[in-house]
Design a protein around this motif. Structure first.
Motif, mmCIF file in Angstrom:
data_model
loop_
_atom_site.group_PDB
_atom_site.id
_atom_site.type_symbol
_atom_site.label_atom_id
_atom_site.label_comp_id
_atom_site.label_asym_id
_atom_site.label_seq_id
_atom_site.Cartn_x
_atom_site.Cartn_y
_atom_site.Cartn_z
ATOM 1 N N PRO A 1 8.644 -15.265 -28.327
ATOM 2 C CA PRO A 1 8.292 -16.361 -27.410
ATOM 3 C C PRO A 1 8.359 -15.969 -25.936
ATOM 4 O O PRO A 1 7.682 -16.576 -25.103
ATOM 5 C CB PRO A 1 9.335 -17.442 -27.745
ATOM 6 C CG PRO A 1 9.753 -17.140 -29.151
ATOM 7 C CD PRO A 1 9.689 -15.645 -29.284
ATOM 8 N N ARG A 2 9.171 -14.959 -25.601
ATOM 9 C CA ARG A 2 9.290 -14.529 -24.196
ATOM 10 C C ARG A 2 8.145 -13.614 -23.762
ATOM 11 O O ARG A 2 8.044 -13.266 -22.589
ATOM 12 C CB ARG A 2 10.615 -13.808 -24.002
ATOM 13 C CG ARG A 2 11.835 -14.702 -24.102
ATOM 14 C CD ARG A 2 13.114 -13.912 -24.270
ATOM 15 N NE ARG A 2 13.210 -13.330 -25.610
ATOM 16 C CZ ARG A 2 14.285 -12.685 -26.056
ATOM 17 N NH1 ARG A 2 15.332 -12.528 -25.269
ATOM 18 N NH2 ARG A 2 14.298 -12.189 -27.277
ATOM 19 N N THR A 3 7.299 -13.239 -24.688
ATOM 20 C CA THR A 3 6.197 -12.317 -24.390
ATOM 21 C C THR A 3 4.975 -13.088 -23.931
ATOM 22 O O THR A 3 4.479 -13.969 -24.640
ATOM 23 C CB THR A 3 5.853 -11.471 -25.636
ATOM 24 O OG1 THR A 3 6.991 -10.688 -25.984
ATOM 25 C CG2 THR A 3 4.678 -10.556 -25.352
ATOM 26 N N LYS A 4 4.473 -12.748 -22.744
ATOM 27 C CA LYS A 4 3.264 -13.387 -22.209
ATOM 28 C C LYS A 4 2.092 -12.433 -22.428
ATOM 29 O O LYS A 4 1.749 -11.620 -21.575
ATOM 30 C CB LYS A 4 3.442 -13.688 -20.726
ATOM 31 C CG LYS A 4 4.626 -14.613 -20.439
ATOM 32 C CD LYS A 4 4.858 -14.775 -18.949
ATOM 33 C CE LYS A 4 6.081 -15.645 -18.674
ATOM 34 N NZ LYS A 4 6.344 -15.785 -17.207
ATOM 35 N N LEU A 5 1.504 -12.549 -23.617
ATOM 36 C CA LEU A 5 0.438 -11.622 -24.003
ATOM 37 C C LEU A 5 -0.856 -12.386 -24.209
ATOM 38 O O LEU A 5 -0.906 -13.368 -24.957
ATOM 39 C CB LEU A 5 0.829 -10.893 -25.302
ATOM 40 C CG LEU A 5 -0.064 -9.745 -25.762
ATOM 41 C CD1 LEU A 5 -0.010 -8.600 -24.760
ATOM 42 C CD2 LEU A 5 0.371 -9.243 -27.134
ATOM 43 N N THR A 6 -1.911 -11.964 -23.525
ATOM 44 C CA THR A 6 -3.208 -12.634 -23.669
ATOM 45 C C THR A 6 -4.097 -11.921 -24.678
ATOM 46 O O THR A 6 -4.989 -12.524 -25.263
ATOM 47 C CB THR A 6 -3.941 -12.707 -22.320
ATOM 48 O OG1 THR A 6 -4.125 -11.373 -21.814
ATOM 49 C CG2 THR A 6 -3.123 -13.491 -21.302
ATOM 50 N N THR A 7 -3.880 -10.623 -24.887
ATOM 51 C CA THR A 7 -4.693 -9.850 -25.815
ATOM 52 C C THR A 7 -3.809 -9.333 -26.942
ATOM 53 O O THR A 7 -2.926 -8.515 -26.702
ATOM 54 C CB THR A 7 -5.372 -8.656 -25.112
ATOM 55 O OG1 THR A 7 -6.164 -9.140 -24.034
ATOM 56 C CG2 THR A 7 -6.261 -7.896 -26.089
ATOM 57 N N VAL A 8 -4.011 -9.837 -28.131
ATOM 58 C CA VAL A 8 -3.265 -9.383 -29.306
ATOM 59 C C VAL A 8 -4.167 -8.469 -30.113
ATOM 60 O O VAL A 8 -5.289 -8.826 -30.448
ATOM 61 C CB VAL A 8 -2.799 -10.568 -30.168
ATOM 62 C CG1 VAL A 8 -2.042 -10.068 -31.394
ATOM 63 C CG2 VAL A 8 -1.916 -11.497 -29.341
ATOM 64 N N GLY A 9 -3.698 -7.273 -30.412
ATOM 65 C CA GLY A 9 -4.505 -6.310 -31.164
ATOM 66 C C GLY A 9 -4.741 -6.768 -32.591
ATOM 67 O O GLY A 9 -4.153 -7.745 -33.067
ATOM 68 N N PRO A 10 -5.602 -6.073 -33.302
ATOM 69 C CA PRO A 10 -5.890 -6.430 -34.693
ATOM 70 C C PRO A 10 -4.667 -6.238 -35.580
ATOM 71 O O PRO A 10 -3.735 -5.512 -35.232
ATOM 72 C CB PRO A 10 -7.017 -5.473 -35.073
ATOM 73 C CG PRO A 10 -6.853 -4.302 -34.155
ATOM 74 C CD PRO A 10 -6.333 -4.873 -32.870
ATOM 75 N N ALA A 11 -4.685 -6.899 -36.737
ATOM 76 C CA ALA A 11 -3.555 -6.782 -37.669
ATOM 77 C C ALA A 11 -3.373 -5.344 -38.111
ATOM 78 O O ALA A 11 -2.249 -4.857 -38.224
ATOM 79 C CB ALA A 11 -3.784 -7.691 -38.873
ATOM 80 N N LYS A 12 -4.473 -4.639 -38.341
ATOM 81 C CA LYS A 12 -4.408 -3.261 -38.813
ATOM 82 C C LYS A 12 -4.773 -2.303 -37.686
ATOM 83 O O LYS A 12 -5.720 -2.553 -36.939
ATOM 84 C CB LYS A 12 -5.356 -3.050 -39.995
ATOM 85 C CG LYS A 12 -4.985 -3.862 -41.233
ATOM 86 C CD LYS A 12 -5.930 -3.550 -42.389
ATOM 87 C CE LYS A 12 -5.543 -4.327 -43.638
ATOM 88 N NZ LYS A 12 -6.443 -4.014 -44.776
ATOM 89 N N THR A 13 -4.029 -1.211 -37.595
ATOM 90 C CA THR A 13 -4.351 -0.199 -36.597
ATOM 91 C C THR A 13 -5.753 0.343 -36.822
ATOM 92 O O THR A 13 -6.513 0.553 -35.877
ATOM 93 C CB THR A 13 -3.330 0.957 -36.677
ATOM 94 O OG1 THR A 13 -2.016 0.411 -36.644
ATOM 95 C CG2 THR A 13 -3.504 1.901 -35.505
ATOM 96 N N LEU A 14 -6.095 0.590 -38.070
ATOM 97 C CA LEU A 14 -7.433 1.031 -38.430
ATOM 98 C C LEU A 14 -7.753 0.468 -39.804
ATOM 99 O O LEU A 14 -7.054 0.758 -40.786
ATOM 100 C CB LEU A 14 -7.533 2.559 -38.454
ATOM 101 C CG LEU A 14 -8.908 3.123 -38.822
ATOM 102 C CD1 LEU A 14 -9.936 2.738 -37.755
ATOM 103 C CD2 LEU A 14 -8.851 4.634 -38.974
ATOM 104 N N GLU A 15 -8.794 -0.339 -39.884
ATOM 105 C CA GLU A 15 -9.173 -0.952 -41.159
ATOM 106 C C GLU A 15 -10.081 -0.012 -41.941
ATOM 107 O O GLU A 15 -11.164 0.357 -41.474
ATOM 108 C CB GLU A 15 -9.872 -2.287 -40.925
ATOM 109 C CG GLU A 15 -10.178 -3.034 -42.218
ATOM 110 C CD GLU A 15 -10.776 -4.406 -41.989
ATOM 111 O OE1 GLU A 15 -10.916 -5.157 -42.955
ATOM 112 O OE2 GLU A 15 -11.118 -4.703 -40.823
ATOM 113 N N ILE A 16 -9.638 0.361 -43.124
ATOM 114 C CA ILE A 16 -10.415 1.215 -44.027
ATOM 115 C C ILE A 16 -10.624 0.465 -45.328
ATOM 116 O O ILE A 16 -9.651 0.034 -45.971
ATOM 117 C CB ILE A 16 -9.706 2.555 -44.286
ATOM 118 C CG1 ILE A 16 -9.485 3.308 -42.968
ATOM 119 C CG2 ILE A 16 -10.518 3.418 -45.250
ATOM 120 C CD1 ILE A 16 -8.696 4.592 -43.117
ATOM 121 N N LEU A 17 -11.872 0.284 -45.713
ATOM 122 C CA LEU A 17 -12.201 -0.456 -46.930
ATOM 123 C C LEU A 17 -12.469 0.505 -48.080
ATOM 124 O O LEU A 17 -13.096 1.543 -47.904
ATOM 125 C CB LEU A 17 -13.426 -1.346 -46.700
ATOM 126 C CG LEU A 17 -13.332 -2.351 -45.535
ATOM 127 C CD1 LEU A 17 -14.638 -3.117 -45.405
ATOM 128 C CD2 LEU A 17 -12.167 -3.310 -45.733
#
Length: 360
Positions: free
Chosen positions: A315-331
């Motif tokens: 809650p103390r983090t003021k972040l406007t850009t949250v990265g994707p759930a996965k560092t690299l998505e491989i299907l």
């Protein structure tokens, strides 16, 4: 004569076009080769991640040289028109140009003891600073390159693994990285080496004094202790902070550098303090970096066994850009995917990276 002049003009135009054809063809070839090499590198990286996922040995090759020979040919002439001459001025021009290309690629396997060391050796802090100085997103850099974070509080060290299978550890790691990313968004994150002055007390008549003075040391007299000192500016270890390290005293810098020196070069010290941006959620500790082989295995496990997932910031983090759930998505699929940017077929299974994501 008019026909002859026209013929000459056409030949000159053809020669001019052929001259323009050479650099245009060369430019397109260079771009095409660069694209082909990059595409091959992306596929090779994906292939080795899949090999790691199957517990197979990884193997790399490198395109060390591309030599392309271009042969530009031009021909011109004139011939009577069909049916022969009618008034003696009926010559028809004949001209043409052709381009032949003969590329040679040198592909070298990367192997041997040196490659093994590069593959297994833990990454050092200099790799991180090179990326962050180019404004790389610290959230993705640390999620990919760091195996764990060690947080020191009142001389008690807690270790949090960057592994989704360790749920509580992974979430704490992600929250800490989120907070550093929020400080970076505010342009208040410093990733710099400590620069301080180190001193040595010496006897004025000692031989070491003269040898040291030749190595860019300076000699000064300490009137308080009544001794001579050799002094030199030292570039120390890299530290991530939420304040300008130059605000520290020389003694504070030395103490912080000594703490960093207690760890190896693959330990990246972090010191965010209250009173500065993001200081309401302070952090003192270090990130332990992975090897390149460790990064491959981290991405490989993320295909199915150890998948990354979304974590809510503190809650103390003021972040406007949250990265994707996965560092690299491989299907992984049984058939080819239409929306893939990169795709390979390995042992009857298709592995792909969706469009918009890149490996290199």
């Amino acid at each position: 004569m008019k026909t002859f002049r026209l013929l000459v003009t056409l030949i000159l135009l053809a020669i001019g076009q052929e001259g323009c054809l050479s650099p245009i063809t060369l430019e397109r070839a260079v771009v095409a080769y660069d694209h082909a090499v990059l595409n091959a590198l992306n596929k090779e990286l994906l292939l080795n991640i899949v090999r790691a996922r199957r517990h197979d040995a990884v193997h790399f090759t490198a395109v060390s040289n591309v030599a392309a020979t271009f042969n530009f040919q031009f021909s011109a002439g004139a011939t009577p028109p069909l049916g022969g001459f009618t008034d003696g001025t009926g010559l028809s021009p004949i001209f043409g140009a052709s381009v032949a290309e003969n590329p040679t690629f040198s592909i070298v396997p990367i192997e041997g003891d040196e490659f093994t060391k590069r593959l297994l050796a833990l990454l050092d802090e200099n790799k991180v600073i090179l990326l962050l100085r180019q404004r790389a997103y610290i959230g993705m850099v640390l999620r990919l390159m760091a195996a764990e974070i060690r947080i020191t509080t009142a001389r008690i060290e807690e270790v949090f693994q960057n592994s989704p299978s360790q749920k509580s550890d992974y979430e704490e790691f992600r929250r800490r990285v989120f907070h550093l990313a929020s400080i970076q968004e505010q342009n208040q994150l410093y990733v710099e080496p400590l620069v301080f002055e180190k001193t040595w007390k010496v006897a004025l008549d000692s031989r070491e004094v003269f040898e040291a003075l030749e190595k860019e040391y300076t000699l000064a007299y300490n009137s308080v202790e009544k001794v001579y000192e050799l002094r030199k500016e030292v570039v120390g270890r890299i530290v991530i902070t939420n304040y300008d390290p130059d605000l520290l005293t020389n003694e504070e810098m030395i103490a912080l550098n000594d703490e960093a020196e207690q760890g190896a070069t693959h330990d990246l010290l972090v010191d965010t303090r209250p009173g500065y941006p993001g200081g309401d959620y302070p952090l003192h500790g270090s990130f332990r970096l992975r090897s390149f082989h460790g990064i491959l295995n981290f991405l490989a496990r993320g295909i199915d066994k150890d998948q990354e997932y979304d974590v809510e910031p503190d809650p103390r983090t003021k972040l406007t850009t949250v990265g994707p759930a996965k560092t690299l998505e491989i299907l992984e699929a049984e058939s080819s995917q239409n929306n893939s940017a990169i795709e390979i077929n390995y042992e009857g299974r298709f592995y792909s990276i969706p469009k918009g994501r890149k490996l290199a």
